[in-house]
Structures are given as C-alpha cells and as structure tokens.
Design a protein around this motif. Sequence first.
Motif, PDB file in Angstrom:
ATOM      1  N   ARG A 169       5.141   6.470  12.067  1.00 32.86           N
ATOM      2  CA  ARG A 169       3.768   6.661  11.635  1.00 32.86           C
ATOM      3  C   ARG A 169       3.687   8.048  11.006  1.00 32.86           C
ATOM      4  O   ARG A 169       4.088   9.038  11.628  1.00 32.86           O
ATOM      5  N   ILE A 170       3.249   8.096   9.770  1.00 31.55           N
ATOM      6  CA  ILE A 170       3.204   9.358   9.041  1.00 31.55           C
ATOM      7  C   ILE A 170       1.873  10.031   9.341  1.00 31.55           C
ATOM      8  O   ILE A 170       0.818   9.429   9.181  1.00 31.55           O
ATOM      9  N   LEU A 171       1.950  11.280   9.800  1.00 27.30           N
ATOM     10  CA  LEU A 171       0.730  11.978  10.202  1.00 27.30           C
ATOM     11  C   LEU A 171       0.139  12.786   9.060  1.00 27.30           C
ATOM     12  O   LEU A 171      -0.966  13.287   9.159  1.00 27.30           O
ATOM     13  N   GLY A 172       0.879  12.946   8.000  1.00 31.77           N
ATOM     14  CA  GLY A 172       0.384  13.720   6.867  1.00 31.77           C
ATOM     15  C   GLY A 172       1.298  14.888   6.586  1.00 31.77           C
ATOM     16  O   GLY A 172       2.254  15.141   7.309  1.00 31.77           O
ATOM     17  N   ARG A 173       0.999  15.570   5.512  1.00 32.07           N
ATOM     18  CA  ARG A 173       1.777  16.737   5.140  1.00 32.07           C
ATOM     19  C   ARG A 173       1.741  17.753   6.269  1.00 32.07           C
ATOM     20  O   ARG A 173       0.749  17.850   6.973  1.00 32.07           O
ATOM     21  N   VAL A 174       2.797  18.485   6.398  1.00 26.75           N
ATOM     22  CA  VAL A 174       2.802  19.413   7.524  1.00 26.75           C
ATOM     23  C   VAL A 174       1.667  20.423   7.416  1.00 26.75           C
ATOM     24  O   VAL A 174       1.183  20.928   8.413  1.00 26.75           O
ATOM     25  N   THR A 219       0.851  -1.178   0.000  1.00 25.95           N
ATOM     26  CA  THR A 219       0.000   0.000   0.000  1.00 25.95           C
ATOM     27  C   THR A 219       0.895   1.238   0.000  1.00 25.95           C
ATOM     28  O   THR A 219       2.000   1.216   0.529  1.00 25.95           O
ATOM     29  N   VAL A 220       0.409   2.297  -0.638  1.00 23.76           N
ATOM     30  CA  VAL A 220       1.228   3.484  -0.828  1.00 23.76           C
ATOM     31  C   VAL A 220       0.356   4.711  -1.003  1.00 23.76           C
ATOM     32  O   VAL A 220      -0.759   4.609  -1.482  1.00 23.76           O
ATOM     33  N   GLY A 221       0.872   5.848  -0.628  1.00 20.95           N
ATOM     34  CA  GLY A 221       0.246   7.111  -1.014  1.00 20.95           C
ATOM     35  C   GLY A 221      -0.352   7.904   0.122  1.00 20.95           C
ATOM     36  O   GLY A 221      -0.352   9.121   0.103  1.00 20.95           O
ATOM     37  N   GLU A 222      -0.915   7.248   1.076  1.00 18.57           N
ATOM     38  CA  GLU A 222      -1.390   7.931   2.274  1.00 18.57           C
ATOM     39  C   GLU A 222      -1.381   6.905   3.396  1.00 18.57           C
ATOM     40  O   GLU A 222      -1.247   5.706   3.135  1.00 18.57           O
ATOM     41  N   ALA A 223      -1.528   7.410   4.585  1.00 17.95           N
ATOM     42  CA  ALA A 223      -1.600   6.475   5.701  1.00 17.95           C
ATOM     43  C   ALA A 223      -2.884   5.675   5.555  1.00 17.95           C
ATOM     44  O   ALA A 223      -3.894   6.178   5.089  1.00 17.95           O
ATOM     45  N   ILE A 224      -2.821   4.432   5.909  1.00 15.34           N
ATOM     46  CA  ILE A 224      -4.003   3.585   5.786  1.00 15.34           C
ATOM     47  C   ILE A 224      -4.635   3.441   7.169  1.00 15.34           C
ATOM     48  O   ILE A 224      -3.956   3.164   8.154  1.00 15.34           O
ATOM     49  N   VAL A 260       3.008  -4.566   2.979  1.00 14.73           N
ATOM     50  CA  VAL A 260       3.997  -3.529   3.278  1.00 14.73           C
ATOM     51  C   VAL A 260       3.341  -2.174   3.030  1.00 14.73           C
ATOM     52  O   VAL A 260       2.706  -1.963   2.000  1.00 14.73           O
ATOM     53  N   ASP A 261       3.464  -1.309   4.020  1.00 15.39           N
ATOM     54  CA  ASP A 261       2.933   0.051   3.919  1.00 15.39           C
ATOM     55  C   ASP A 261       4.133   0.930   3.596  1.00 15.39           C
ATOM     56  O   ASP A 261       4.964   1.204   4.457  1.00 15.39           O
ATOM     57  N   THR A 262       4.229   1.333   2.347  1.00 13.56           N
ATOM     58  CA  THR A 262       5.433   2.020   1.884  1.00 13.56           C
ATOM     59  C   THR A 262       5.217   3.521   1.863  1.00 13.56           C
ATOM     60  O   THR A 262       4.296   4.012   1.231  1.00 13.56           O
ATOM     61  N   TRP A 263       6.084   4.213   2.555  1.00 11.01           N
ATOM     62  CA  TRP A 263       6.004   5.678   2.577  1.00 11.01           C
ATOM     63  C   TRP A 263       7.136   6.252   1.730  1.00 11.01           C
ATOM     64  O   TRP A 263       8.296   5.874   1.914  1.00 11.01           O
ATOM     65  N   TRP A 264       6.769   7.099   0.813  1.00 12.97           N
ATOM     66  CA  TRP A 264       7.750   7.793  -0.024  1.00 12.97           C
ATOM     67  C   TRP A 264       7.069   8.899  -0.783  1.00 12.97           C
ATOM     68  O   TRP A 264       5.910   9.213  -0.496  1.00 12.97           O
ATOM     69  N   GLN A 265       7.763   9.498  -1.742  1.00  9.34           N
ATOM     70  CA  GLN A 265       7.255  10.670  -2.448  1.00  9.34           C
ATOM     71  C   GLN A 265       7.772  10.690  -3.883  1.00  9.34           C
ATOM     72  O   GLN A 265       8.777  10.049  -4.183  1.00  9.34           O
ATOM     73  N   THR A 266       7.096  11.489  -4.701  1.00 10.96           N
ATOM     74  CA  THR A 266       7.558  11.686  -6.072  1.00 10.96           C
ATOM     75  C   THR A 266       9.053  12.020  -6.084  1.00 10.96           C
ATOM     76  O   THR A 266       9.815  11.522  -6.907  1.00 10.96           O
ATOM     77  N   GLU A 267       9.442  12.858  -5.155  1.00 14.80           N
ATOM     78  CA  GLU A 267      10.817  13.342  -5.118  1.00 14.80           C
ATOM     79  C   GLU A 267      11.812  12.255  -4.736  1.00 14.80           C
ATOM     80  O   GLU A 267      12.993  12.350  -5.050  1.00 14.80           O
ATOM     81  N   SER A 306       8.458  17.440   4.232  1.00 15.94           N
ATOM     82  CA  SER A 306       7.148  18.107   4.375  1.00 15.94           C
ATOM     83  C   SER A 306       6.097  17.200   5.004  1.00 15.94           C
ATOM     84  O   SER A 306       4.911  17.509   4.955  1.00 15.94           O
ATOM     85  N   ASP A 307       6.523  16.092   5.540  1.00 14.53           N
ATOM     86  CA  ASP A 307       5.580  15.243   6.266  1.00 14.53           C
ATOM     87  C   ASP A 307       5.862  15.328   7.762  1.00 14.53           C
ATOM     88  O   ASP A 307       7.014  15.446   8.170  1.00 14.53           O
ATOM     89  N   ALA A 308       4.791  15.226   8.521  1.00 17.41           N
ATOM     90  CA  ALA A 308       4.945  15.089   9.962  1.00 17.41           C
ATOM     91  C   ALA A 308       4.878  13.609  10.299  1.00 17.41           C
ATOM     92  O   ALA A 308       4.205  12.843   9.613  1.00 17.41           O
ATOM     93  N   GLY A 344      -7.625  10.077  -7.420  1.00 17.35           N
ATOM     94  CA  GLY A 344      -8.386   9.523  -6.322  1.00 17.35           C
ATOM     95  C   GLY A 344      -8.060  10.099  -4.957  1.00 17.35           C
ATOM     96  O   GLY A 344      -8.584   9.640  -3.959  1.00 17.35           O
ATOM     97  N   LYS A 345      -7.189  11.107  -4.926  1.00 22.72           N
ATOM     98  CA  LYS A 345      -6.903  11.700  -3.617  1.00 22.72           C
ATOM     99  C   LYS A 345      -8.024  12.660  -3.232  1.00 22.72           C
ATOM    100  O   LYS A 345      -8.475  13.456  -4.051  1.00 22.72           O
ATOM    101  N   ILE A 346      -8.432  12.594  -1.991  1.00 21.87           N
ATOM    102  CA  ILE A 346      -9.464  13.511  -1.515  1.00 21.87           C
ATOM    103  C   ILE A 346      -8.868  14.911  -1.428  1.00 21.87           C
ATOM    104  O   ILE A 346      -7.779  15.102  -0.893  1.00 21.87           O
TER     105      ILE A 346
HETATM  106  C1  WTA Z   1       1.984  10.714   1.462  1.00 19.51           C
HETATM  107  C2  WTA Z   1       3.470   8.977  -3.659  1.00 19.51           C
HETATM  108  C3  WTA Z   1       1.426   7.835   4.762  1.00 19.51           C
HETATM  109  C4  WTA Z   1       2.983  11.580   2.202  1.00 19.51           C
HETATM  110  C5  WTA Z   1       4.467   7.812  -3.651  1.00 19.51           C
HETATM  111  C6  WTA Z   1       3.934  11.996   1.104  1.00 19.51           C
HETATM  112  C7  WTA Z   1       2.065   8.516   2.667  1.00 19.51           C
HETATM  113  C8  WTA Z   1       3.038  12.110  -0.083  1.00 19.51           C
HETATM  114  C9  WTA Z   1       2.467   7.204   2.336  1.00 19.51           C
HETATM  115  C10 WTA Z   1       3.761  11.894  -1.371  1.00 19.51           C
HETATM  116  C11 WTA Z   1       2.289   6.185   3.331  1.00 19.51           C
HETATM  117  C12 WTA Z   1       2.867   8.501   0.654  1.00 19.51           C
HETATM  118  N1  WTA Z   1       1.778   6.561   4.514  1.00 19.51           N
HETATM  119  N2  WTA Z   1       1.571   8.821   3.855  1.00 19.51           N
HETATM  120  N3  WTA Z   1       2.582   4.909   3.104  1.00 19.51           N
HETATM  121  N4  WTA Z   1       2.951   7.234   1.085  1.00 19.51           N
HETATM  122  N5  WTA Z   1       2.318   9.288   1.596  1.00 19.51           N
HETATM  123  O1  WTA Z   1       4.457  12.520  -4.224  1.00 19.51           O
HETATM  124  O2  WTA Z   1       2.302  12.695   2.733  1.00 19.51           O
HETATM  125  O3  WTA Z   1       2.206  11.465  -4.744  1.00 19.51           O
HETATM  126  O4  WTA Z   1       4.590  13.208   1.382  1.00 19.51           O
HETATM  127  O5  WTA Z   1       4.139  10.140  -3.856  1.00 19.51           O
HETATM  128  O6  WTA Z   1       2.046  11.097   0.108  1.00 19.51           O
HETATM  129  O7  WTA Z   1       2.865  11.799  -2.433  1.00 19.51           O
HETATM  130  P1  WTA Z   1       3.401  11.529  -3.889  1.00 19.51           P
END
Ligand code: WTA
Length: 643
Positions: A508-513, A370-375, A395-402, A496-498, A605-607
């Motif tokens: 635990r990712i709380l979201g964008r600052v 899973t990816v993209g936001e906290a689940i 796997v809950d993967t946290w990352w970013q475009t960058e 830019s994430d808390a 699909g992002k809110i």
């Molecule tokens: C959020 C997507 C919680 C986070 C790959 C990040 C997440 C932004 C997670 C990047 C996760 C991404 N848990 N939050 N597993 N994965 N995020 O650039 O806020 O579209 O900064 O990249 O999504 O979004 P982006």
Amino acid sequence: MTDPEMYERFGLENFPECYKEYADLLTWYQYWHTTLDTSDAPCWKWFVGGKINASYNCVDRHLAKYKNKAAIIYVPEPEDEAHSVLTYQELYVRVNEVAALLRDFAGLKAGDRVTLHMPMVPELPITMLACARLGLIHSEVYGGFSGQACGERIADCGSRVLITIDGYYRNGKLLDHKEKTDLAVEVAEKKGQAVDKVLVWRRYTGKYISETAMEEGRDYFMDDVLKDYADKKVDPVPMPAEDPLFLMYTSGTTGKPKGCQHSTGGYMAYVAGTSKYVQDIHPEDVYWCMADIGWITGHSYIVYGPLALAATSVMYEGVPTYPDAGRAWRIAAQLDVNIFHTAPTTIRMLRKAGPDEPQKYNYHFKHMTTVGEAIEPQVWKWYHEIVGKGEAVIVDTWWQTETGGFLCSTLPALHPMKPGSTGPAVPGIYPVIYDENGNEIQAGSGKAGNICIRNPWPGAFQTIWGDRERYVAQYYQMYCKNKDSKDWRDWPYFTSDAAVQAEDGYYRILGRVDDVINVAGHRLGTKEVESACLFVPEIAEASVVPLGDQVRGRVPDVYVSLKPGHEPSKEIEKAVTKSIEITIGKIARPKHVYIVPDMPKTRSGKIMRRVLAAISNGRDVGDVTTLANADIVEEIRKMVQGE
Ligand code: WTA
C-alpha cells in the motif's frame, strides 16, 4: 496471464535473462549479446548489442495482419465533430511522411533532440513515431505547460526544432496554443539554445486558428510542407537498444525539471510486456487510456505499449465531463471500449459530476486500470460497482515517470483485488522497504518505510539528461552499499514513496516521503486521512497537509470540497473529524477542517498539497500561475488566514 509460474520464470535466480520474454514480444533487427550491462553502475544498460526500431515495432510489423485495423481512434472534444480513425496502414503512411520531412526539411538525424509541445491530437503520436523512426529523441512537453516551461525544457535538452500546433479544444474553448511559441523560443535562446525551426500543425488543415503571427523563415505549417513529402517512405533506422527513445521531464518539488531519459529496447520491451500481462491488451481490444500523452502514462500506455501489441488505442482531445457528466461513458459506449484506464483524480471528478451517469450507457469494460495516486476505498468502490458495473477487474498500478512502466499491480487472473492497495510487485520487480537507517523492514510486517526496488528492470530510466550526478544522488545514493560496486545488488532504486507491505504481500503506497505527516512520532499517510474524509457522504475531494504544531510536531490540516447540492456546515466539518477518528484514531484528528469550493490543481488534475500546506502554515504560496485554477488559491487563503 493465467499462469502463476510466470513469477518463477521471472524469479531472481533467472534475472536478468527472464526479461527476454518481454523483449521477444518485439521484432529485433539483431539480438543482444548482453542482457544487462552493469559496468557503468547505476546507469544500467539493457539488451546491449541489440538493434531495434520503436516505430517499426508499433507500425510496420503490424501491416501484414492488421493494416486495415484501427490503430488510433481519435475523438475530438466538440461532439459534432466526427471521430477520426487511423488504420495501421494510414498510420504507416503518415508516420513515413512526417519522418521524411523531419529528415529532409528539418535536417534531423539519429540522436538529435526534438521538442514537441502538443496537446491530445493524432499528430502527436504520429510525430513521436516519426521521430522514433529516425532515432530522434523526442521530448514531449505537456500541452498545458506554459511557453516558459517549454522554453526551459528546449534549452535543457538542446533541441533546435520545436513542433507545436495552432490550437485545440479544452472544455468547450478553442485554445490558442501557438501563442506560447514565441516565449518558448525566447526563453530557450536566453538560455543559450537557438531554435531555428518551429513546425506548426494545424488543428484544421489549411486553416490557421491562432492569433499569433507566423515568423517568416522560422515557422512552417506542417500541412503545407508535408505536400512535398506525400507518400514518401523512410526506412526505420535500426537503433542500438540502449540509445534513448525519448526524454520526459518531471518536476521535483523544487529545482529545475529533470529530463528522464528512456531507452529504446529496454523501454519498449517493458511497456509491451506490462501492457500485455497487466492490462490484458490484445489486438481485438478497444483500449482507452484517458491520460494525456504529455505525461509518462500516455507515452507508455497510450502510444508505445498498446501500439506495440497492435491494439486499438482511443485518444480523446478534451475534458471527460465536457459538455456533460455523461461524455466519457458515451464515448465508451459508441466505440465499444472494453479496457479503460484513468487516474483517481479523474474518477473522483466523474463521480462528483455524475455519480449515476455510467448506468445510462450501454458499455461493458472487462478491465480497468487506475494510476497516479492511491485510490480511496470509497472511490474504488464507485469505480468498480458503477463505472465497471461490477463486471470489470481493476488493477491499481503503482509506478513513476522514472520507472517507464508498472512496478506493482495485481494480475487479474492470479490475484484478488484489494481496494486501496496496489498489490504485489509485477513479475521481475523486487521491492524492499527500508527504514531511515537503511535497515530492511520485515516483509509483510505492515510497518511503513521507504519503498525501493532491489533490482534494475528494462523500463527504468537511464539517467537524467545531462545530469548523471543528480540521477545518482536522487535515486541511488540513499541505500547504496558500495559506491564503487558494479553489482546491481548494491544499488537499490529509491522511489521517494513510503509504503507498507501487508501480510498477504500486497503493498500500500502511502505517498511521497515528503507527504508523510509525522504526528507525535506516528507516521500517517496523508492518503489515509483523505480516505477517511471521503467516507462522509457529502465529501467529493479531500486533501490533507501537515500543519506545524508545537506539541505534536505536526498535525493534519484538512481541506475538503463538497458534492453538488450540499452547503458547507459545522455538521459536515464535525463529521469529517469524526470519520478520521473512527477510521484511523484520535492521533490523526485534524486541527482544522476547511470546506473549500475547489482544490488548487495542476493542469493534469493533481491536487497541489504544497499550496494548501503553505496556506495552512502561513507561508508564501509561491508561483501558482501554472495551476489549472489559480484564482482558487487566493480564495482559500482568505478563508484560512482572513483578509
Ligand atoms: C504516485 C505516474 C499510489 C507515487 C505514473 C509516485 C501512486 C508518483 C500510484 C509518480 C498508485 C503513482 N498508488 N501512488 N497506483 N501511481 N503514484 O511520475 O507517489 O507522475 O511516486 O508517474 O505518483 O508520479 P508520476
């Protein structure tokens, strides 16, 4: 990855040389002399002196062993249309033909930028790999973006060739996509970038399905022109490792989109390594990532990572719930998919549309990403028990475009799962959480702060295309210890994430600052409040935005949508408030609970919390025309603000 020593091999004392282990998953024309060059800090260069080609690594090198194995299995949205399979051999042939066309017909050469504006069709990865073969820098613009958005991106990176398609299926409709082209070209031209060729793929070879005229001398059908390049072969160009492979535009909340520039060698090494160790992808697997290739997830984890590992990567054209809530699971069963990858928003959508559907289909996943936001833990549980049938690891993967690839995740054989937490950092990544004043928050203390990465890593983007200043200001200035320093230790990467780190080391990712709500001096992650809402059985989706409050500074305003078969009621509103109070505390009690028919969403699909926040606070909602469901905004506004 079952060997805990991996973390020692990737220990800071072995940094940056440890990343040779990832780079060695690839085939190099020439090894590098410098693993990490920091002389232009904070624009890091990896594997300097190395020569490599991404297309060669995703295609040619697999032919000896796997030429007759499926590289890409394409599933069109209409269910009566046959799947198409590209073996590695077929992919090789088609990538070469397109590369020959791009070189000889379009006159493109290494370093030129090419804008792609394409949906989920096999011609998209084929075109990307053809660009990579020549060292062209592709910039794929998500197919759902408008002509205007595409034009701005063309202008920003200065590409004179646009590659597009006549149309594609989405939710049962054949969409006219070529109609966006004229505006894209016009906008680019107004901004000073002429487009002299538009190359148009056709969804059905030889049959043009767009209403828009082809412009003589500018627009060409790919299938027509390709006839002149049948069976042509083009040697892959050995590229310097630090030359750009692609640009991926990403939007901040305001301002113009940023073209994140990703490298060839470092990026390829990082996505190959993380695909292998975090997602456990082997050549024998059938891997399906449901993201769109128009986003970074698709680049890294549909195309470059899996193909570098000679996997079979499934691509689906359309909406996962079309024509019914069982579609995704039918595809999984038909293709015997065993690794599945999607985002919480999609999981929630699938859960809402058909909570019992997965049981009806005989598929077996070993692994789910899973990816993209906290689940939310409730959603995680459904993903695990119902989608994964209790058999698959998540796997809950946290990352970013960058960041190019994963930053935090559990490794399935080494760490237990923890719903709602991304997990520890992946090997070689060293996060740190800072407070507003630049002091380190004690590791494992559970206190919230800005999560940063101490060290560079090969997947990190190199700069913002044409805007180094913004790159430095946005990502490296915040906690920089010395602006003249060439030592990476002085340049933590600001995400830019808390986040909070628990005692067990899991983040635990709380979201964008900017998504953090400060309620009477207490930091609340909007995600925490939303999770709480979802404990109420009737709730399908929840979104929480900050509402200005004279006494408490900010208070949460809650928007929820219901699962099918439920009607809005005061009882449900009360249950939501109660659940928040119970889960987090009275401090998080919302000012309002609005039960809405649907959330305003981007096409991915992002809110759009920004839109809801504007409605809550009586501000102008701004431009909402690019949303997937723009009409809902007015409906919600009337509900909240009255006529
Ligand atoms: C959020 C997507 C919680 C986070 C790959 C990040 C997440 C932004 C997670 C990047 C996760 C991404 N848990 N939050 N597993 N994965 N995020 O650039 O806020 O579209 O900064 O990249 O999504 O979004 P982006």
